[in-house]
Design an enzyme around this catalytic site. Structure first.
Site, PDB file in Angstrom:
ATOM      1  N   GLY A 146       0.840  -1.191   0.000  1.00 49.69           N
ATOM      2  CA  GLY A 146       0.000   0.000   0.000  1.00 49.69           C
ATOM      3  C   GLY A 146       0.874   1.239   0.000  1.00 49.69           C
ATOM      4  N   LYS A 175       2.181   9.447  20.265  1.00 45.93           N
ATOM      5  CA  LYS A 175       1.489   9.653  18.983  1.00 45.93           C
ATOM      6  C   LYS A 175       0.030   9.195  19.113  1.00 45.93           C
ATOM      7  CE  LYS A 175       2.127   9.480  14.056  1.00 45.93           C
ATOM      8  NZ  LYS A 175       1.668   8.338  13.279  1.00 45.93           N
TER       9      LYS A 175
HETATM   10  P1  NAD Z   1      -2.475   0.955   3.032  1.00 50.40           P
HETATM   11  O1  NAD Z   1      -3.912   0.559   3.235  1.00 50.40           O
HETATM   12  O2  NAD Z   1      -2.168   1.960   1.981  1.00 50.40           O
HETATM   13  O3  NAD Z   1      -1.608  -0.349   2.729  1.00 50.40           O
HETATM   14  C1  NAD Z   1      -1.788  -1.567   3.383  1.00 50.40           C
HETATM   15  C2  NAD Z   1      -1.591  -2.660   2.365  1.00 50.40           C
HETATM   16  O4  NAD Z   1      -1.533  -3.917   3.021  1.00 50.40           O
HETATM   17  C3  NAD Z   1      -2.715  -2.749   1.328  1.00 50.40           C
HETATM   18  O5  NAD Z   1      -2.157  -2.734   0.038  1.00 50.40           O
HETATM   19  C4  NAD Z   1      -3.364  -4.100   1.635  1.00 50.40           C
HETATM   20  O6  NAD Z   1      -3.905  -4.730   0.488  1.00 50.40           O
HETATM   21  C5  NAD Z   1      -2.149  -4.870   2.168  1.00 50.40           C
HETATM   22  N1  NAD Z   1      -2.524  -6.061   2.931  1.00 50.40           N
HETATM   23  C6  NAD Z   1      -3.400  -6.199   3.941  1.00 50.40           C
HETATM   24  N2  NAD Z   1      -3.458  -7.474   4.338  1.00 50.40           N
HETATM   25  C7  NAD Z   1      -2.609  -8.176   3.552  1.00 50.40           C
HETATM   26  C8  NAD Z   1      -2.244  -9.562   3.456  1.00 50.40           C
HETATM   27  N3  NAD Z   1      -2.800 -10.477   4.254  1.00 50.40           N
HETATM   28  N4  NAD Z   1      -1.332  -9.929   2.541  1.00 50.40           N
HETATM   29  C9  NAD Z   1      -0.776  -9.018   1.702  1.00 50.40           C
HETATM   30  N5  NAD Z   1      -1.077  -7.686   1.740  1.00 50.40           N
HETATM   31  C10 NAD Z   1      -1.993  -7.290   2.651  1.00 50.40           C
HETATM   32  O7  NAD Z   1      -1.950   1.438   4.448  1.00 50.40           O
HETATM   33  P2  NAD Z   1      -0.817   2.525   4.776  1.00 50.40           P
HETATM   34  O8  NAD Z   1      -1.400   3.887   4.650  1.00 50.40           O
HETATM   35  O9  NAD Z   1       0.420   2.199   4.034  1.00 50.40           O
HETATM   36  O10 NAD Z   1      -0.619   2.283   6.337  1.00 50.40           O
HETATM   37  C11 NAD Z   1       0.078   1.180   6.871  1.00 50.40           C
HETATM   38  C12 NAD Z   1       0.316   1.460   8.358  1.00 50.40           C
HETATM   39  O11 NAD Z   1       1.199   2.586   8.459  1.00 50.40           O
HETATM   40  C13 NAD Z   1      -0.968   1.866   9.109  1.00 50.40           C
HETATM   41  O12 NAD Z   1      -0.964   1.364  10.409  1.00 50.40           O
HETATM   42  C14 NAD Z   1      -0.898   3.376   9.140  1.00 50.40           C
HETATM   43  O13 NAD Z   1      -1.597   3.972  10.226  1.00 50.40           O
HETATM   44  C15 NAD Z   1       0.600   3.601   9.266  1.00 50.40           C
HETATM   45  N6  NAD Z   1       1.040   4.907   8.769  1.00 50.40           N
HETATM   46  C16 NAD Z   1       0.681   5.312   7.514  1.00 50.40           C
HETATM   47  C17 NAD Z   1       1.118   6.552   7.058  1.00 50.40           C
HETATM   48  C18 NAD Z   1       0.778   7.039   5.664  1.00 50.40           C
HETATM   49  O14 NAD Z   1       1.086   8.194   5.340  1.00 50.40           O
HETATM   50  N7  NAD Z   1       0.181   6.248   4.808  1.00 50.40           N
HETATM   51  C19 NAD Z   1       1.902   7.369   7.896  1.00 50.40           C
HETATM   52  C20 NAD Z   1       2.255   6.906   9.173  1.00 50.40           C
HETATM   53  C21 NAD Z   1       1.814   5.661   9.601  1.00 50.40           C
HETATM   54  O1  KPL Z   2      -0.866  11.986  13.044  1.00 51.11           O
HETATM   55  C1  KPL Z   2      -1.795  12.687  12.735  1.00 51.11           C
HETATM   56  C2  KPL Z   2      -2.884  12.084  11.940  1.00 51.11           C
HETATM   57  O2  KPL Z   2      -3.599  12.767  11.216  1.00 51.11           O
HETATM   58  O3  KPL Z   2      -3.010  10.846  12.025  1.00 51.11           O
HETATM   59  C3  KPL Z   2      -1.855  14.116  13.232  1.00 51.11           C
HETATM   60  C4  KPL Z   2      -1.552  15.078  12.133  1.00 51.11           C
HETATM   61  C5  KPL Z   2      -0.818  14.313  14.324  1.00 51.11           C
HETATM   62  C6  KPL Z   2      -3.173  14.439  13.831  1.00 51.11           C
HETATM   63  O4  KPL Z   2      -3.454  13.615  14.918  1.00 51.11           O
END
Ligand code: NAD
Ligand code: KPL
Length: 306
Positions: free
Chosen positions: A12, A185
């Site tokens: 993802g 966080k």
């Molecule tokens: P996303 O939904 O974009 O990606 C997750 C991926 O995992 C999807 O492609 C899904 O199909 C795949 N997946 C799920 N189960 C699976 C399985 N059994 N086998 C293979 N693939 C599988 O999610 P994301 O935005 O990349 O977020 C991932 C984590 O990172 C979350 O916990 C999120 O809160 C954290 N996070 C994301 C961001 C961001 O900017 N996207 C920033 C900080 C933290």
């Molecule tokens: O981490 C964040 C989020 O949107 O998930 C911020 C910007 C800190 C807000 O809680």
């Protein structure tokens, strides 16, 4: 060390961002996809696309399915918190003894569930403030520079492979205090994200709900202190206000999930805080009421409350 492949579970937003940067640095990388249909879709796209500074670049990162027999030594789990345990369970048999498993999930709860599943692996938790979103299947936009704190909650010495991440342009540092960082966080997310969903607003508009934000922070501080997380509790309300100001024009991640009809990670954020309060016998009326309002709101949008 550099010839050991990095397996990325979850192609993802963040998974694709990490895979592209590692691959671009010349490191061996494999993207793990659910099944043959996803592998076929991936191959049709010709790899992962990364958009950065307005430039799109395609990387032909090798991919495989969950059922591939290749042993895994370095695994990055980049699924959502609610998918992490099940996804890891389906490849647990492929993990080599002493494998490093990096967990990118937001909130708390999923990391421990994965660690319990893998007693012979070294699980490393990451608190990431980098921002990325998918603009199409297997295509990611790097939207926000940030930082990655890594730690295993036990050792204070940084592992030698950390330098590999730096070489790939992935900003990060080892910390012995990863749990306080994850809790901090989580606390910020609890005070900001649900309210932005309920008031249908950008982070900055929470300035008009200052008393509610303060009340949530006061309760969170008590929960953190009782959970042995005094470090994470220090100056929480001030930092929440700073984040609200600094990200005033942004929509929170939970707001974006709900707006796009995606399941939220509520159980690993506000749900986790409410459960921790209950386990410590703390009355947390504001946090619990917020959780109930949020669950009702999610149900009204056809989204799960966990
Ligand atoms: P996303 O939904 O974009 O990606 C997750 C991926 O995992 C999807 O492609 C899904 O199909 C795949 N997946 C799920 N189960 C699976 C399985 N059994 N086998 C293979 N693939 C599988 O999610 P994301 O935005 O990349 O977020 C991932 C984590 O990172 C979350 O916990 C999120 O809160 C954290 N996070 C994301 C961001 C961001 O900017 N996207 C920033 C900080 C933290
Ligand atoms: O981490 C964040 C989020 O949107 O998930 C911020 C910007 C800190 C807000 O809680």
């Amino acid at each position: 060390m550099n010839s050991i492949p990095w397996h990325i579970l979850g192609a993802g937003s963040l998974g694709s961002l990490w895979a592209s940067r590692l691959f671009r640095a010349g490191l061996p990388v494999r993207v793990i996809l659910r099944d043959a249909a996803r592998l076929e879709a991936y191959q049709a796209k010709g790899g992962l696309t990364l958009s950065e500074h307005g430039q799109r670049q395609r990387f032909e990162v090798p991919a495989q399915t969950l059922g591939d027999p290749e042993p895994i030594h370095h695994l990055l789990v980049a699924c959502k918190a609610y998918d992490a345990e099940r996804a890891v369970a389906s490849i647990a048999a492929r993990l080599a003894s002493g494998a490093k498993v990096l967990l990118l999930q937001n909130g708390l709860g999923s990391q421990q569930a994965v660690a319990d599943l893998l007693p012979h692996a070294r699980c490393i938790f990451i608190s990431s403030t980098e921002g990325a979103f998918r603009d199409e299947d297997f295509s990611v936009v790097f939207a926000g520079q940030g930082f990655n704190w890594l730690g295993d909650g036990r050792s204070s010495d940084a592992p030698d492979w950390l330098a590999t991440l730096a070489r790939a342009g992935i900003p990060g540092e080892w910390t012995p205090d990863i749990l306080p960082r994850l809790w901090r966080k989580l606390a910020l997310n609890c005070a900001i994200n649900p309210l932005t969903v309920l008031y249908d607003c950008r982070n900055g508009e929470l300035r008009h709900h200052a008393n509610e934000v303060k009340g949530l922070c006061d309760e969170m501080v008590v929960v953190l202190q009782r959970c042995g997380q005094s470090l994470a509790a220090e100056g929480l309300h001030e930092e929440v206000n700073r984040v609200i100001t600094a990200t005033a024009a942004n929509y929170s991640s939970m707001y974006q999930d709900v707006a796009q009809g995606r399941r939220t990670e509520i159980s690993y954020l506000l749900g986790y805080a409410c459960n921790a309060a209950m386990q410590h016998g703390i009355d947390a009326p504001r946090l619990n009421a917020l959780r109930q309002r949020l669950v009702r709101h999610l149900a009204s949008r056809g989204l799960p409350g966990d």
